[in-house]
Design a protein around this motif. Structure first.
Motif, PDB file in Angstrom:
ATOM      1  N   GLU A 142       0.816  -1.223   0.000  1.00 54.90           N
ATOM      2  CA  GLU A 142       0.000   0.000   0.000  1.00 54.90           C
ATOM      3  C   GLU A 142       0.848   1.271   0.000  1.00 54.90           C
ATOM      4  OE1 GLU A 142      -2.388  -3.233   2.071  1.00 54.90           O
ATOM      5  OE2 GLU A 142      -0.326  -2.496   2.104  1.00 54.90           O
ATOM      6  N   ALA A 143       2.135   1.140   0.343  1.00 60.14           N
ATOM      7  CA  ALA A 143       3.001   2.325   0.395  1.00 60.14           C
ATOM      8  C   ALA A 143       3.125   2.987  -0.968  1.00 60.14           C
ATOM      9  CB  ALA A 143       4.378   1.942   0.922  1.00 60.14           C
ATOM     10  N   GLN A 144       2.942   2.214  -2.032  1.00 67.21           N
ATOM     11  CA  GLN A 144       3.041   2.777  -3.381  1.00 67.21           C
ATOM     12  C   GLN A 144       1.938   3.779  -3.663  1.00 67.21           C
ATOM     13  OE1 GLN A 144       4.285  -0.161  -6.528  1.00 67.21           O
ATOM     14  NE2 GLN A 144       3.826  -1.632  -4.902  1.00 67.21           N
ATOM     15  N   THR A 145       0.830   3.697  -2.911  1.00 67.62           N
ATOM     16  CA  THR A 145      -0.237   4.679  -3.098  1.00 67.62           C
ATOM     17  C   THR A 145       0.155   6.038  -2.546  1.00 67.62           C
ATOM     18  OG1 THR A 145      -1.340   4.143  -0.985  1.00 67.62           O
ATOM     19  CG2 THR A 145      -1.958   2.837  -2.910  1.00 67.62           C
ATOM     20  N   VAL A 146       1.135   6.063  -1.654  1.00 67.42           N
ATOM     21  CA  VAL A 146       1.644   7.323  -1.109  1.00 67.42           C
ATOM     22  C   VAL A 146       2.768   7.856  -1.976  1.00 67.42           C
ATOM     23  CG1 VAL A 146       2.708   8.432   0.896  1.00 67.42           C
ATOM     24  CG2 VAL A 146       1.034   6.600   1.224  1.00 67.42           C
ATOM     25  N   ASP A 147       3.731   6.968  -2.285  1.00 70.25           N
ATOM     26  CA  ASP A 147       4.900   7.352  -3.058  1.00 70.25           C
ATOM     27  C   ASP A 147       5.525   6.079  -3.617  1.00 70.25           C
ATOM     28  OD1 ASP A 147       7.337   8.170  -4.072  1.00 70.25           O
ATOM     29  OD2 ASP A 147       7.890   9.377  -2.329  1.00 70.25           O
ATOM     30  N   PRO A 148       5.668   5.969  -4.948  1.00 74.90           N
ATOM     31  CA  PRO A 148       6.281   4.766  -5.537  1.00 74.90           C
ATOM     32  C   PRO A 148       7.671   4.478  -4.995  1.00 74.90           C
ATOM     33  CG  PRO A 148       5.233   6.093  -7.237  1.00 74.90           C
ATOM     34  CD  PRO A 148       5.201   6.907  -5.975  1.00 74.90           C
ATOM     35  N   ASN A 149       8.368   5.492  -4.510  1.00 79.47           N
ATOM     36  CA  ASN A 149       9.714   5.307  -3.976  1.00 79.47           C
ATOM     37  C   ASN A 149       9.716   4.562  -2.639  1.00 79.47           C
ATOM     38  OD1 ASN A 149      10.972   6.707  -6.120  1.00 79.47           O
ATOM     39  ND2 ASN A 149      10.556   8.672  -5.135  1.00 79.47           N
ATOM     40  N   LEU A 150       8.514   4.395  -2.031  1.00 78.48           N
ATOM     41  CA  LEU A 150       8.424   3.722  -0.739  1.00 78.48           C
ATOM     42  C   LEU A 150       8.197   2.212  -0.868  1.00 78.48           C
ATOM     43  CD1 LEU A 150       6.211   6.229   1.312  1.00 78.48           C
ATOM     44  CD2 LEU A 150       8.698   5.986   1.331  1.00 78.48           C
ATOM     45  N   ARG A 151       8.187   1.700  -2.082  1.00 74.58           N
ATOM     46  CA  ARG A 151       7.842   0.280  -2.276  1.00 74.58           C
ATOM     47  C   ARG A 151       8.852  -0.651  -1.619  1.00 74.58           C
ATOM     48  NH1 ARG A 151       7.743  -1.116  -8.449  1.00 74.58           N
ATOM     49  NH2 ARG A 151       7.423  -3.175  -7.527  1.00 74.58           N
ATOM     50  N   GLU A 152      10.117  -0.237  -1.484  1.00 70.31           N
ATOM     51  CA  GLU A 152      11.139  -1.077  -0.869  1.00 70.31           C
ATOM     52  C   GLU A 152      11.407  -0.706   0.587  1.00 70.31           C
ATOM     53  OE1 GLU A 152      12.328  -3.747  -2.297  1.00 70.31           O
ATOM     54  OE2 GLU A 152      11.117  -3.304  -4.077  1.00 70.31           O
ATOM     55  N   THR A 153      10.660   0.245   1.099  1.00 69.13           N
ATOM     56  CA  THR A 153      10.879   0.722   2.463  1.00 69.13           C
ATOM     57  C   THR A 153      10.296  -0.237   3.488  1.00 69.13           C
ATOM     58  OG1 THR A 153      10.855   3.036   1.743  1.00 69.13           O
ATOM     59  CG2 THR A 153      10.410   2.618   4.068  1.00 69.13           C
ATOM     60  N   PHE A 154      11.020  -0.444   4.572  1.00 72.30           N
ATOM     61  CA  PHE A 154      10.517  -1.235   5.690  1.00 72.30           C
ATOM     62  C   PHE A 154       9.869  -0.304   6.712  1.00 72.30           C
ATOM     63  CE2 PHE A 154      13.334  -4.359   3.893  1.00 72.30           C
ATOM     64  CZ  PHE A 154      12.683  -5.551   4.151  1.00 72.30           C
ATOM     65  N   PHE A 155       8.673  -0.685   7.157  1.00 67.73           N
ATOM     66  CA  PHE A 155       7.939   0.080   8.157  1.00 67.73           C
ATOM     67  C   PHE A 155       7.872  -0.721   9.450  1.00 67.73           C
ATOM     68  CE2 PHE A 155       6.511   1.584   4.075  1.00 67.73           C
ATOM     69  CZ  PHE A 155       6.315   2.954   4.248  1.00 67.73           C
ATOM     70  N   ALA A 156       8.074  -0.053  10.564  1.00 65.65           N
ATOM     71  CA  ALA A 156       7.910  -0.694  11.863  1.00 65.65           C
ATOM     72  C   ALA A 156       6.419  -0.787  12.169  1.00 65.65           C
ATOM     73  CB  ALA A 156       8.613   0.122  12.944  1.00 65.65           C
ATOM     74  N   VAL A 157       5.965  -1.965  12.561  1.00 65.24           N
ATOM     75  CA  VAL A 157       4.540  -2.186  12.826  1.00 65.24           C
ATOM     76  C   VAL A 157       4.257  -1.864  14.289  1.00 65.24           C
ATOM     77  CG1 VAL A 157       2.641  -3.828  12.756  1.00 65.24           C
ATOM     78  CG2 VAL A 157       4.488  -3.981  11.065  1.00 65.24           C
ATOM     79  N   LEU A 158       3.561  -0.752  14.521  1.00 58.16           N
ATOM     80  CA  LEU A 158       3.225  -0.338  15.886  1.00 58.16           C
ATOM     81  C   LEU A 158       1.941  -1.005  16.371  1.00 58.16           C
ATOM     82  CD1 LEU A 158       3.995   3.481  15.666  1.00 58.16           C
ATOM     83  CD2 LEU A 158       5.504   1.629  16.422  1.00 58.16           C
ATOM     84  N   GLN A 159       1.003  -1.212  15.456  1.00 56.49           N
ATOM     85  CA  GLN A 159      -0.252  -1.883  15.790  1.00 56.49           C
ATOM     86  C   GLN A 159      -0.678  -2.686  14.578  1.00 56.49           C
ATOM     87  OE1 GLN A 159      -1.495  -1.915  18.772  1.00 56.49           O
ATOM     88  NE2 GLN A 159      -3.299  -3.147  18.333  1.00 56.49           N
ATOM     89  N   GLU A 160      -0.615  -4.000  14.714  1.00 57.94           N
ATOM     90  CA  GLU A 160      -0.963  -4.883  13.602  1.00 57.94           C
ATOM     91  C   GLU A 160      -2.448  -4.824  13.317  1.00 57.94           C
ATOM     92  OE1 GLU A 160      -0.247  -6.321  10.681  1.00 57.94           O
ATOM     93  OE2 GLU A 160       1.424  -7.374  11.655  1.00 57.94           O
ATOM     94  N   SER A 161      -2.821  -5.036  12.061  1.00 57.01           N
ATOM     95  CA  SER A 161      -4.226  -5.061  11.689  1.00 57.01           C
ATOM     96  C   SER A 161      -4.912  -6.269  12.313  1.00 57.01           C
ATOM     97  CB  SER A 161      -4.359  -5.115  10.163  1.00 57.01           C
ATOM     98  OG  SER A 161      -5.699  -5.289   9.782  1.00 57.01           O
ATOM     99  N   THR A 162      -6.110  -6.073  12.797  1.00 56.04           N
ATOM    100  CA  THR A 162      -6.919  -7.161  13.352  1.00 56.04           C
ATOM    101  C   THR A 162      -8.233  -7.243  12.589  1.00 56.04           C
ATOM    102  OG1 THR A 162      -7.924  -5.692  15.023  1.00 56.04           O
ATOM    103  CG2 THR A 162      -5.940  -6.901  15.653  1.00 56.04           C
TER     104      THR A 162
END
Length: 256
Positions: A142-162
């Motif tokens: 989904e990061a590509q919807t913000v910026d295509p350059n974020l497709r390889e970026t790692f995000f820290a998960v603060l609250q996982e989806s439930t």
């Protein structure tokens, strides 16, 4: 950003896969010293391996490129072949270079530090010294919807989806500010500096949206429950100026 050629990516995955076979009879996933020995084997492949001995590229630069400045126990999930399979390596001493988007690991025998590209990495986690709990890092399509350059970026998960509801993630970015002390319009900064660039996002319904540490931003990001969120924030007397407050609101949203 990839640090090594694509040919080396295959070699990294192959090296991890072959090393795993040696331990498959005794454990479902290499752990601790066994996992680190896989890195030792990988480092012996020479110049074609997707690793390098740590250099001094940041020497003389103020600030730190790392998420944590110390090595901590971690887990890495690596792609295995082209069939959607993966291998998990536990108990590896890791450090995340957020500036270069690369992982570093300590070899148990030589104590050398190896750095390898995150291209074949699916996810990794680091044991946080303050809590003793793992913090998971992974990519989000989904990061590509913000910026295509974020497709390889790692995000820290603060609250996982439930139950398919919203997740809260953090981009722990680092950026370099170059020295600027020449010319009439210079800032007078005589050194290069690496500084943090932290950004928060909510992920839901196939998209990602940036949120700031304030009430207005999080309420606008989750409009379908805006009134309940406002009431919750008021009842809990949340200033919404901290990451902890943001996690509380998203956790409450998931319960609705």
């Amino acid at each position: 950003m990839p640090l090594f050629p694509s040919k080396s990516v295959f070699l990294l995955a192959l090296g991890f896969t072959c090393a795993t076979a040696a331990y498959a009879q005794t454990a479902s996933a290499p752990q601790g010293l066994a996992a680190q020995m896989n890195l030792q084997t990988l480092s012996s492949k020479g110049s074609d391996a997707n690793v390098q001995i740590f250099d001094n590229r940041y020497q003389g630069v103020k600030g730190s490129p790392y998420f944590l400045d110390l090595f901590v126990d971690g887990t890495v999930e690596i792609k295995s072949g082209n069939a959607g399979k993966s291998e998990v390596y536990k108990g590896v001493r890791l450090k995340y270079d957020a500036f270069s988007n690369a992982l570093q690991a300590v070899l148990p025998a030589s104590k050398d530090t190896l750095q390898f590209s995150t291209t074949p990495v699916i996810s990794f986690s680091l044991e946080m010294p303050t809590t003793g709990q793992p913090l998971v890092f992974k990519r989000f399509k989904e990061a590509q919807t913000v910026d295509p350059n974020l497709r390889e970026t790692f995000f820290a998960v603060l609250q996982e989806s439930t139950d398919g509801k919203v997740a809260l993630v953090k981009r722990i970015g680092k950026k370099k500010i170059d020295a600027n002390f020449k010319g009439p319009y210079s800032s007078g900064q005589t050194y290069d500096e690496i500084v943090e660039d932290i950004q928060y996002y909510v992920v839901a319904n196939g998209s990602m949206q940036k949120v700031k540490l304030n009430k207005k931003s999080i309420v606008e990001a989750l409009p379908n429950q805006s009134e309940k969120l406002k009431s919750y924030i008021a009842s809990q007397k949340l200033a919404m100026s901290s990451e902890t407050d943001l996690v509380k609101v998203v956790t409450y949203y998931q319960s609705l």
